[in-house]
Scaffold this active site. Structure first.
Site, mmCIF file in Angstrom:
data_model
loop_
_atom_site.group_PDB
_atom_site.id
_atom_site.type_symbol
_atom_site.label_atom_id
_atom_site.label_comp_id
_atom_site.label_asym_id
_atom_site.label_seq_id
_atom_site.Cartn_x
_atom_site.Cartn_y
_atom_site.Cartn_z
ATOM 1 C CG ASN A 12 -1.670 1.246 1.458
ATOM 2 O OD1 ASN A 12 -1.802 2.057 0.534
ATOM 3 N ND2 ASN A 12 -2.173 1.447 2.673
ATOM 4 C CD1 TRP A 13 3.388 0.809 -2.856
ATOM 5 C CD2 TRP A 13 3.449 1.919 -4.801
ATOM 6 N NE1 TRP A 13 4.017 0.004 -3.766
ATOM 7 C CE2 TRP A 13 4.063 0.662 -4.984
ATOM 8 C CE3 TRP A 13 3.366 2.790 -5.887
ATOM 9 C CZ2 TRP A 13 4.610 0.259 -6.201
ATOM 10 C CZ3 TRP A 13 3.897 2.388 -7.107
ATOM 11 C CH2 TRP A 13 4.519 1.137 -7.251
ATOM 12 C CE LYS A 14 0.002 3.389 4.630
ATOM 13 N NZ LYS A 14 0.162 3.486 6.068
ATOM 14 C CD GLU A 171 -3.374 -2.272 7.448
ATOM 15 O OE1 GLU A 171 -2.239 -2.467 7.009
ATOM 16 O OE2 GLU A 171 -4.065 -1.296 7.138
ATOM 17 N N GLY A 177 2.767 2.388 10.706
ATOM 18 C CA GLY A 177 3.739 3.464 10.527
ATOM 19 C C GLY A 177 4.474 3.854 11.788
ATOM 20 C CB SER A 216 5.426 -1.690 11.849
ATOM 21 O OG SER A 216 5.068 -0.339 12.088
ATOM 22 N N GLY A 237 2.873 -1.080 4.231
ATOM 23 C CA GLY A 237 2.961 0.332 3.867
ATOM 24 C C GLY A 237 4.398 0.729 3.575
ATOM 25 N N GLY A 238 5.049 1.331 4.538
ATOM 26 C CA GLY A 238 6.393 1.897 4.355
ATOM 27 C C GLY A 238 7.383 0.987 3.657
#
Ligand code: PGA
Length: 255
Positions: A12-14, A171, A177, A216, A237-238
């Site tokens: 998920n690149w946001k 999540e 994050g 994370s 994500g990150g």
């Protein structure tokens, strides 16, 4: 019941990456899957502007494309929104709904999650429905109650067949994050509880549904998390923004 569920890892690149950066990243991903190609289901959710170019760059590869959000109407005067049909035409196979950032910052509710999930299914897209408790809810012992409500309301009115197309992403909001990950035991506890709810709602189809963990996920914790019996993949994500990290996570899903 021990039904084989193909592990599913989605990045998920946001709100990250230009079109050019997006295309460069997915080319690296497609080229680096190695032993995971065809064994782990892999998807990326770029920002809307990059979806079409990313899907073109990935044509013929094993990496699939997802939207990060969707609106539930088919078309109309809804400035700023996109329909499920538009996502499908641009090359998406999946759509994320109910992400905690949408819930926190953009007014997403269990009811809108439900409408968006139904709209994705209608357009032939596979929804990834996100659920998860806030830190205060966990500390108050309300984790399972919150997740129970989010799953039941998010999936309300769906048939068992429709449910079979859905992935749930658990999540915990305090882990997104923050560098704090749920322990494997914390993740497995909630995933097993979600599976139980899915069984109540859809019967046997629950054993074939994937439940991803998110929050994370990194190369050094992915394998352990995904080794849990009810953790069927990850929403990342990150760590999905760098090819080596995301590929290492994908490979962590291999037996
Ligand atoms: P994170 O994000 O991996 O950066 O914690 C996960 C998510 O929000 O899906």
């Amino acid at each position: 019941v021990n039904v084989a569920r193909t592990k599913f890892v989605c990045g998920n690149w946001k709100m990250h990456k230009t079109v050019a950066e997006s295309v460069a990243l997915v080319k690296e991903l497609a080229a680096g899957l190695g032993a995971a190609a065809g064994k782990v289901q892999v998807a990326v959710a770029p920002p809307f502007t990059a979806i079409h170019a990313v899907a073109q760059a990935l044509a013929g590869s094993a990496v699939e494309v997802s939207g990060q959000d969707v609106f539930w109407e088919v078309q109309g005067a809804f400035t700023g929104e996109l329909s499920a049909g538009m996502l499908a035409e641009a090359g998406c196979k999946h759509g994320i709904v109910g992400h905690s950032e949408r819930r926190q910052f953009f007014g997403e509710t269990d009811e809108t999650v439900n409408k968006k999930t139904a709209a994705l299914l209608k357009a032939g897209l596979a929804p990834i429905v996100c659920v998860g408790e806030l830190l205060a809810e966990r500390e108050a012992g309300k984790t399972l109650a919150v997740v129970d409500r989010q799953v039941r309301q998010g999936l309300a009115g769906l048939t068992a067949e429709q449910m079979g197309k859905i992935t749930i992403a658990y999540e915990p909001v305090w882990a997104i994050g923050t560098g704090k990950t749920a322990t494997t035991a914390q993740a497995q506890e909630v995933h097993a509880a979600i599976r139980k709810i899915l069984r109540e709602l859809g019967g046997a189809v629950a054993d074939a549904m994937r439940i991803q963990y998110g929050g994370s996920v990194k190369p050094d914790n992915a394998r352990e998390l995904m080794s849990q019996p009810d953790v069927d993949g990850a929403l990342v994500g990150g760590a999905s923004l760098k090819a080596p990290d995301f590929l290492a996570i994908v490979k962590g899903a291999l037996p």
